[in-house]
Design a protein around this motif. Structure first.
Motif, PDB file in Angstrom:
ATOM      1  N   PHE A  74      36.070  38.478  43.768  1.00  0.00           N
ATOM      2  CA  PHE A  74      36.603  39.498  42.854  1.00  0.00           C
ATOM      3  C   PHE A  74      38.127  39.556  42.910  1.00  0.00           C
ATOM      4  O   PHE A  74      38.791  39.656  41.871  1.00  0.00           O
ATOM      5  CB  PHE A  74      36.012  40.868  43.192  1.00  0.00           C
ATOM      6  CG  PHE A  74      34.572  41.031  42.794  1.00  0.00           C
ATOM      7  CD1 PHE A  74      34.135  40.664  41.532  1.00  0.00           C
ATOM      8  CD2 PHE A  74      33.643  41.563  43.689  1.00  0.00           C
ATOM      9  CE1 PHE A  74      32.802  40.814  41.157  1.00  0.00           C
ATOM     10  CE2 PHE A  74      32.313  41.722  43.325  1.00  0.00           C
ATOM     11  CZ  PHE A  74      31.885  41.344  42.058  1.00  0.00           C
ATOM     12  N   VAL A  77      39.675  36.508  41.134  1.00  0.00           N
ATOM     13  CA  VAL A  77      39.660  36.654  39.672  1.00  0.00           C
ATOM     14  C   VAL A  77      40.729  37.648  39.231  1.00  0.00           C
ATOM     15  O   VAL A  77      41.455  37.410  38.253  1.00  0.00           O
ATOM     16  CB  VAL A  77      38.269  37.108  39.194  1.00  0.00           C
ATOM     17  CG1 VAL A  77      38.304  37.478  37.710  1.00  0.00           C
ATOM     18  CG2 VAL A  77      37.241  36.013  39.424  1.00  0.00           C
ATOM     19  N   PHE A  78      40.844  38.758  39.954  1.00  0.00           N
ATOM     20  CA  PHE A  78      41.856  39.764  39.631  1.00  0.00           C
ATOM     21  C   PHE A  78      43.254  39.146  39.674  1.00  0.00           C
ATOM     22  O   PHE A  78      44.082  39.374  38.774  1.00  0.00           O
ATOM     23  CB  PHE A  78      41.752  40.916  40.628  1.00  0.00           C
ATOM     24  CG  PHE A  78      42.771  42.002  40.436  1.00  0.00           C
ATOM     25  CD1 PHE A  78      42.565  43.007  39.499  1.00  0.00           C
ATOM     26  CD2 PHE A  78      43.932  42.041  41.199  1.00  0.00           C
ATOM     27  CE1 PHE A  78      43.511  44.005  39.316  1.00  0.00           C
ATOM     28  CE2 PHE A  78      44.869  43.030  41.024  1.00  0.00           C
ATOM     29  CZ  PHE A  78      44.663  44.032  40.084  1.00  0.00           C
ATOM     30  N   ALA A 104      36.653  42.774  37.632  1.00  0.00           N
ATOM     31  CA  ALA A 104      36.896  42.307  38.999  1.00  0.00           C
ATOM     32  C   ALA A 104      37.309  43.468  39.901  1.00  0.00           C
ATOM     33  O   ALA A 104      36.868  43.564  41.056  1.00  0.00           O
ATOM     34  CB  ALA A 104      37.977  41.222  38.991  1.00  0.00           C
TER      35      ALA A 104
END
Length: 391
Positions: A74, A77-78, A104
């Motif tokens: 996560f 992706v962020f 995310a």
């Protein structure tokens, strides 16, 4: 508290900065992208919708992975979508990147809540939650103003780069501090079964109402400061900073009390919060009183709010990830509906004192439903959390 918990807080700080920083960057983005200011405002809406929808969905998805794997996925992706946002020349791509970043962020926060509370003793969920959510309050105090300054000096893209760079040490720290084999939980079916708790549903409702009250007034603090308190535009940063300082104090103090005396904190804090919003509406024209109340209401709002999040985790000890996901969603529902309700009141010609009145009404509804659902909320949800519930 384990050091890894503060690394999770650093990531939450970066994500909180990203969530709120566009409030000061909208005009620059609109001018460069050739869109209206209203269209640029959709970037904030896309993030809010992503947080509400994404929290439970991403929490369920994360159960397929280890917690460390989910956190890194996560956060990765962020970080990536902020790089994309910093370099893209397309408003559509920027809009999509904000929505994906929110998904995310929602997934990370849900897993981080489960991971943080899993790192501490079973009766220390409140302290772990407050340490994590301290990142959000610090984002309001430091991150958002810093993002605005960076945007003014070097352009809005620099603010996106800053968030991405801030995420790097958190990523590296989580990689080395969260155990590789940290379990993801009992699986989707196991967690869904554990969510059949009336106490959890009531806690989520109260969280949405209290957070709605918080953001109902917070959204309109600027016109309250300038039009009602007469502080002038120069007083707006002071008012926002005071609210941020209060929120940090509230989270820190709430975390110390939430594990041992949650009921007195929620009842007493809720009554004080409701009364404080009424007093704020009545006394907002007195600058000194208004400044004190901004600080106090920030502390009460986040003290009660963070306690409700920890109590959601206590209410579903067998579903830490999904409970965290639904708590994240509920609080973001409140953050979306509160400003809307305040805007409706202002649009009806009730003036800028009306948002605190609406906030008081939302907290009053929470208190009434708390009284009605007292027996349900006190239900025992297992030996793990019994001690914290009954104190």
């Amino acid at each position: 508290m384990p050091f890894a918990l503060y690394l999770l807080g650093l990531a939450v700080f970066a994500q909180g900065t990203s969530e709120f920083m566009l409030s000061g960057l909208g005009p620059e983005i609109a001018a460069e992208m050739g869109v209206s200011l209203a269209a640029a405002g959709a970037l904030t809406s896309a993030f809010a919708v992503g947080m509400v929808v994404g929290a439970p969905l991403m929490a369920a998805l994360s159960l397929r992975w280890s917690r460390r794997g989910a956190l890194l996925g996560f956060l990765g992706v962020f970080l990536a979508v902020h790089v994309v946002g910093a370099v893209t020349g397309s408003f559509t791509v920027l809009l999509v990147s904000r929505a994906v970043g929110a998904l995310a962020n929602a997934g990370f926060l849900a897993v981080a809540l489960a991971t943080a509370t899993g790192m501490v003793a079973s009766d220390a969920k409140g302290r772990a939650t407050s340490a994590l959510l301290g990142g959000v309050t610090l984002a309001c105090i430091v991150g958002v103003p810093a993002g605005a300054v960076i945007g003014q000096l070097w352009g809005w893209r620099a603010a996106f780069w800053a968030v991405a760079l801030l995420s790097l040490p958190a990523f590296a720290g989580i990689l080395h501090s969260v155990p590789k084999g940290a379990a993801g939980g009992p699986g989707v079916r196991g967690e869904l079964a554990a969510l059949r708790s009336g106490r959890l549903r009531l806690t989520l409702l109260w969280g949405a109402l209290v957070n709605g009250a918080t953001f109902c007034t917070f959204t309109y603090l600027a016109p309250l400061a300038t039009e009602v308190a007469g502080l002038g535009t120069g007083g707006v940063p002071v008012v926002l900073a005071l609210f941020g300082v209060g929120s940090f104090v509230g989270v820190a103090m709430g975390g110390r009390i939430a594990d041992v005396r949650p009921v007195p904190l929620l009842v007493g804090g809720g009554v004080a919060l409701c009364a404080g919003w009424v007093l704020f509406a009545l006394a907002a024209g007195e600058p000194a009183v208004a400044l004190v109340l901004v600080l106090v209401q920030g502390a009460l709002s986040f003290g009660v709010g963070s306690t409700l999040i920890s109590q959601a985790l206590y209410a579903a000890p067998g579903a830490p990830a999904l409970a965290g996901g639904f708590a994240t969603a509920a609080f973001n529902v409140g953050a979306a509906l509160g400003p809307w309700a305040g805007g409706v009141a202002i649009g009806a010609g009730l003036g800028f004192r009306s948002p605190p009145v609406v906030s008081a009404g939302l907290v009053a509804i929470a208190l009434v439903t708390a009284g009605m659902g007292r027996r349900v909320w006190r239900e025992r949800v297992g030996s793990v959390s019994t001690g914290a519930q009954d104190k």
